[in-house]
Motif scaffolding. Structure first.
Motif, PDB file in Angstrom:
ATOM      1  N   THR A  17       0.763 -29.589 -50.541  1.00  0.00           N
ATOM      2  CA  THR A  17      -0.424 -30.271 -50.036  1.00  0.00           C
ATOM      3  C   THR A  17      -0.252 -30.473 -48.531  1.00  0.00           C
ATOM      4  O   THR A  17       0.805 -30.922 -48.083  1.00  0.00           O
ATOM      5  N   ASN A  18      -1.296 -30.146 -47.764  1.00  0.00           N
ATOM      6  CA  ASN A  18      -1.260 -30.328 -46.314  1.00  0.00           C
ATOM      7  C   ASN A  18      -1.429 -31.816 -46.012  1.00  0.00           C
ATOM      8  O   ASN A  18      -2.449 -32.410 -46.332  1.00  0.00           O
ATOM      9  N   SER A  19      -0.410 -32.422 -45.387  1.00  0.00           N
ATOM     10  CA  SER A  19      -0.458 -33.845 -45.022  1.00  0.00           C
ATOM     11  C   SER A  19      -0.960 -34.059 -43.601  1.00  0.00           C
ATOM     12  O   SER A  19      -1.100 -35.194 -43.160  1.00  0.00           O
ATOM     13  N   GLY A  20      -1.182 -32.971 -42.860  1.00  0.00           N
ATOM     14  CA  GLY A  20      -1.614 -33.079 -41.473  1.00  0.00           C
ATOM     15  C   GLY A  20      -0.452 -32.984 -40.507  1.00  0.00           C
ATOM     16  O   GLY A  20       0.716 -33.137 -40.884  1.00  0.00           O
ATOM     17  N   ASN A  21      -0.747 -32.676 -39.266  1.00  0.00           N
ATOM     18  CA  ASN A  21       0.256 -32.565 -38.200  1.00  0.00           C
ATOM     19  C   ASN A  21       1.353 -31.560 -38.515  1.00  0.00           C
ATOM     20  O   ASN A  21       2.505 -31.757 -38.120  1.00  0.00           O
ATOM     21  N   GLY A  22       1.026 -30.494 -39.256  1.00  0.00           N
ATOM     22  CA  GLY A  22       1.993 -29.439 -39.564  1.00  0.00           C
ATOM     23  C   GLY A  22       2.935 -29.757 -40.707  1.00  0.00           C
ATOM     24  O   GLY A  22       3.840 -28.986 -41.007  1.00  0.00           O
ATOM     25  N   ILE A  23       2.749 -30.888 -41.381  1.00  0.00           N
ATOM     26  CA  ILE A  23       3.633 -31.311 -42.464  1.00  0.00           C
ATOM     27  C   ILE A  23       2.959 -31.053 -43.809  1.00  0.00           C
ATOM     28  O   ILE A  23       1.796 -31.399 -44.012  1.00  0.00           O
ATOM     29  N   TYR A  24       3.719 -30.447 -44.723  1.00  0.00           N
ATOM     30  CA  TYR A  24       3.258 -30.202 -46.085  1.00  0.00           C
ATOM     31  C   TYR A  24       4.184 -30.935 -47.038  1.00  0.00           C
ATOM     32  O   TYR A  24       5.367 -31.121 -46.751  1.00  0.00           O
ATOM     33  N   ARG A  25       3.643 -31.341 -48.195  1.00  0.00           N
ATOM     34  CA  ARG A  25       4.468 -32.060 -49.175  1.00  0.00           C
ATOM     35  C   ARG A  25       4.189 -31.533 -50.579  1.00  0.00           C
ATOM     36  O   ARG A  25       3.135 -30.964 -50.847  1.00  0.00           O
TER      37      ARG A  25
END
Length: 182
Positions: A17-25
């Motif tokens: 899942t894209n969490s924003g600011n280039g971070i995925y979780r």
């Protein structure tokens, strides 16, 4: 008969899942994860600063350190502080509180206290993710910084076992006879 068995303590990470600011979780249940592979390349746990050490200005026993240069934000609660307590001891402790320039911690593996002028850095916190491949595991979720890339384009694995093989009272085991794969 057949090929040698493949022993691996890794699990594939999917459903990002894209969490924003280039971070995925994604969901990932292992509070002691210590290795992540992206396309079979080991990636570093997120840390602040990205290289080098911050400096301890003062400390209170084996409970807290103060550094006048430590920014007050982000809040480092629940991260880990890695401290060079002396020339031969590096210890990793859980941050239980961060107020202004003071970090309170617990745990660790030694009874050595920090020392003024020694180094430390912070790791395993969402706010440390700013370089491709850096990761953070909360115990029930894995977060990785991909920047403008998408994790669907990569093969991502994380260690899933605290102990892969336990060998007790056995002699003459040759690791040259075993095949290991990430």
């Amino acid at each position: 008969n057949g090929p040698n068995p493949l022993l691996t303590g890794f699990t594939s990470l999917v459903n990002w899942t894209n969490s924003g600011n280039g971070i995925y979780r994604c969901s990932f249940f292992n509070k002691n994860c210590n290795m992540v592979l992206i396309d079979n390349e080991v990636k570093a746990i997120g840390r602040y600063p990205n290289s080098g050490w911050l400096t301890v200005d003062s400390y209170i026993e084996n409970n807290s350190i103060t550094d006048a240069a430590l920014p007050t934000l982000p809040d480092w609660d629940k991260a880990e502080v890695v401290m060079r307590k002396n020339a031969w001891v590096i210890d990793r402790c859980h941050i239980i509180d961060h107020i202004n320039q003071t970090i309170s911690f617990s745990g660790g593996t030694t009874w050595f206290e920090p020392a003024k002028g020694t180094g430390y850095f912070i790791q395993n916190h969402l706010s440390t993710l700013d370089t491709y491949g850096e990761w953070f595991s909360s115990g029930n979720e894995m977060s990785i910084y991909f920047g403008t890339d998408d994790p669907i384009n990569h093969k991502i694995k994380a260690c899933n076992k605290d102990t892969l093989v336990y060998i007790y009272k056995k002699n003459y085991i040759s690791f040259n006879d075993l095949d290991f794969e990430g």
